[in-house]
Design a protein around this motif. Structure first.
Motif, PDB file in Angstrom:
ATOM      1  N   UNK A 176       0.761  -1.403  -0.094  1.00 13.10           N
ATOM      2  CA  UNK A 176      -0.039   0.226  -0.247  1.00 13.10           C
ATOM      3  C   UNK A 176       0.989   1.167   0.227  1.00 13.10           C
ATOM      4  N   UNK A 177      -0.146   2.838   0.188  1.00 10.54           N
ATOM      5  CA  UNK A 177       0.521   3.304  -0.008  1.00 10.54           C
ATOM      6  C   UNK A 177       2.128   3.598   0.792  1.00 10.54           C
ATOM      7  N   UNK A 178       2.169   3.780   2.154  1.00  5.53           N
ATOM      8  CA  UNK A 178       2.913   4.227   3.158  1.00  5.53           C
ATOM      9  C   UNK A 178       4.147   2.539   2.756  1.00  5.53           C
ATOM     10  N   UNK A 179       3.780   1.450   2.352  1.00  2.03           N
ATOM     11  CA  UNK A 179       4.183   0.070   2.370  1.00  2.03           C
ATOM     12  C   UNK A 179       5.699   0.997   1.719  1.00  2.03           C
ATOM     13  N   UNK A 180       5.309   1.609   0.051  1.00  2.00           N
ATOM     14  CA  UNK A 180       6.050   2.022  -1.326  1.00  2.00           C
ATOM     15  C   UNK A 180       6.867   3.114   0.047  1.00  2.00           C
ATOM     16  N   UNK A 181       6.446   3.840   0.809  1.00  2.00           N
ATOM     17  CA  UNK A 181       7.513   5.148   1.659  1.00  2.00           C
ATOM     18  C   UNK A 181       8.198   4.137   2.776  1.00  2.00           C
ATOM     19  N   UNK A 182       8.066   3.562   3.144  1.00  6.88           N
ATOM     20  CA  UNK A 182       8.898   2.398   4.319  1.00  6.88           C
ATOM     21  C   UNK A 182       9.999   2.450   4.142  1.00  6.88           C
ATOM     22  N   UNK A 183       9.581   1.619   2.407  1.00  7.18           N
ATOM     23  CA  UNK A 183      10.399   0.258   1.757  1.00  7.18           C
ATOM     24  C   UNK A 183      11.570   1.962   1.334  1.00  7.18           C
ATOM     25  N   UNK A 184      10.881   2.858   0.834  1.00  5.02           N
ATOM     26  CA  UNK A 184      11.938   3.820   0.710  1.00  5.02           C
ATOM     27  C   UNK A 184      12.577   3.845   1.848  1.00  5.02           C
ATOM     28  N   UNK A 185      12.944   4.682   2.745  1.00  3.83           N
ATOM     29  CA  UNK A 185      13.248   5.489   3.960  1.00  3.83           C
ATOM     30  C   UNK A 185      13.996   4.059   4.065  1.00  3.83           C
ATOM     31  N   UNK A 186      13.766   2.409   4.073  1.00  4.13           N
ATOM     32  CA  UNK A 186      14.791   1.640   4.230  1.00  4.13           C
ATOM     33  C   UNK A 186      16.035   1.750   3.609  1.00  4.13           C
TER      34      UNK A 186
END
Length: 407
Positions: A176-186
């Motif tokens: 989902x949308x925040x999954x993409x954000x979190x993965x980008x931060x990782x």
């Protein structure tokens, strides 16, 4: 694999303050390291003298043994993927808490990691919360992070200091949308991660679709290390592809892990998925690729070691399956944290030495070295201000004074 030390703390003696490290952050992810002189007083004692008298030195064998028993991890995901529920089960199975309470508990207690009244009222995580637990012979330090985009800075602060992470995906919602954000931060902070596909007990659960979405949307080289034994209301356990064993979670709280043979109806699928796992890992790990191309059998320990090498190199992300709410798969996920995520000495932290024309140098994670730490979170509580500090080198003892010169 390079990690960031974005701002380095400084020391104070009496009324005078001497910067031990330059705290400017002109280079983004890298900090500027400056070893200070002795200053006007000519002689140093106490904590600062201890730091300056100790040059950067490699980790000793004794320190390596002690640090190899530590894992610093975070749990991140999109909202309502089950992060706090997963953390609650981890605390229960490791013996840190005696009872399991839900995020929206009818008993009015709420999850252990949701300490704010508003968090328990709304059933969401607002601020990052840190805790620790012991699993088998190792200590795991955990940061549970929010899923709402409004509180994404909490996730950013946490991932900045972590050695590894668990990316939780909902088996129904997928990426989902925040999954993409979190993965980008990782990816920004080069954090090795495991993927945990949660909520296999829900109607419409499809872990295969989640894996495909992780490859397509997150561009991750992922493969399952488990397959489910049943889905939705038939979910009863998982099959470990590495060891070729089935695991069931029995008892009212799933605390009895029962090992058994793989059901005959799943043997063919298990071998097909294990072959897929071997292919994905061999693409990024040369020792395993040699055996795979030679069509030699790969044992459990060999495959486990190859997955660890690829995970630490940020080239592969193993996928675990389960249902935290139904108390299934959490213990095997904890085993995966120990098997595949790094200890502090397996993560490289770099800085720039200003006294040597900004030459890059590696900070060894040695407790006997000079103190280098990052205060990454401030929290106001009923007992005053609480400061969360990640120590990259050296030791912080009771009574030591540390001042951030940049503020």
């Amino acid at each position: 694999m390079s990690r960031s030390v974005a701002r380095i703390l400084t020391a104070a003696l009496g009324k005078s303050q001497y910067p031990l490290f330059d705290t400017s952050n002109r280079y983004g992810s890298l900090a500027q390291l400056r070893i200070a002189g002795f200053g006007l007083h000519g002689q140093l004692d106490g904590w600062l003298a201890r730091c300056l008298s100790t040059a950067l030195s490699p980790v000793t064998e004794q320190e390596q043994r002690a640090l190899s028993l530590i894992r610093n991890i975070g749990i991140s995901a999109h909202i309502d993927s089950g992060k706090t529920t997963l953390t609650e089960r981890i605390l229960y199975y490791t013996g840190r808490i005696r009872e399991i309470h839900e995020v929206r508990g009818k008993d009015g207690v709420g999850a252990k990691m949701d300490s704010m009244d508003l968090e328990r009222e709304k059933g969401i995580t607002i601020q990052s919360a840190a805790t620790y637990c012991a699993w088998k012979d190792k200590q795991i330090n955990i940061i549970d992070t929010p899923g709402h985009v409004d509180f994404t800075i909490e996730v950013e602060r946490s991932l900045r200091v972590l050695d590894g992470a668990i990316l939780v995906l909902c088996s129904v919602g997928g990426v989902q949308s925040q999954s993409i954000t979190v993965d980008r931060q990782m990816k920004r902070y080069n954090v090795p991660r495991l993927v945990f596909v949660n909520k296999l007990d829900r109607a419409g659960a499809n872990p295969g679709r989640c894996i495909d979405m992780a490859r397509d949307k997150l561009k991750l080289n992922v493969a399952a290390v488990q397959i489910p034994i049943g889905l939705e209301d038939q979910h009863s356990g998982v099959v470990d592809l590495v060891a070729r064993k089935a695991y069931y979670f029995e008892g009212p709280k799933g605390d009895q892990v029962v090992e058994g043979p793989v059901p005959e109806r799943l043997v063919e699928e298990m071998e097909a998925r294990r072959l897929e796992l071997l292919e994905k890992v061999s693409e990024v790990d040369d020792p395993l690729a040699e055996k795979f191309l030679a069509e030699e059998p790969v044992g459990a320990e060999e495959l486990r070691a190859a997955i660890r090498r690829a995970t630490l190199a940020l080239k592969f992300q193993p996928v675990f399956l389960g249902s935290a709410f139904k108390n299934k798969g959490v213990q095997l996920l904890l085993d995966g944290v120990l098997d595949y995520l790094p200890c502090p000495t397996e993560v490289v932290n770099e800085a720039l030495d200003l006294s040597a024309d900004e030459q890059r140098l590696t900070l060894p994670c040695s407790p006997s070295g000079p103190f280098v730490g990052l205060a990454f979170k401030l929290e106001e509580g009923k007992y005053g201000q609480l400061t969360y500090v990640r120590i990259y080198s050296g030791t912080l003892r009771k009574g030591d004074s540390v001042i951030n010169m940049s503020t």
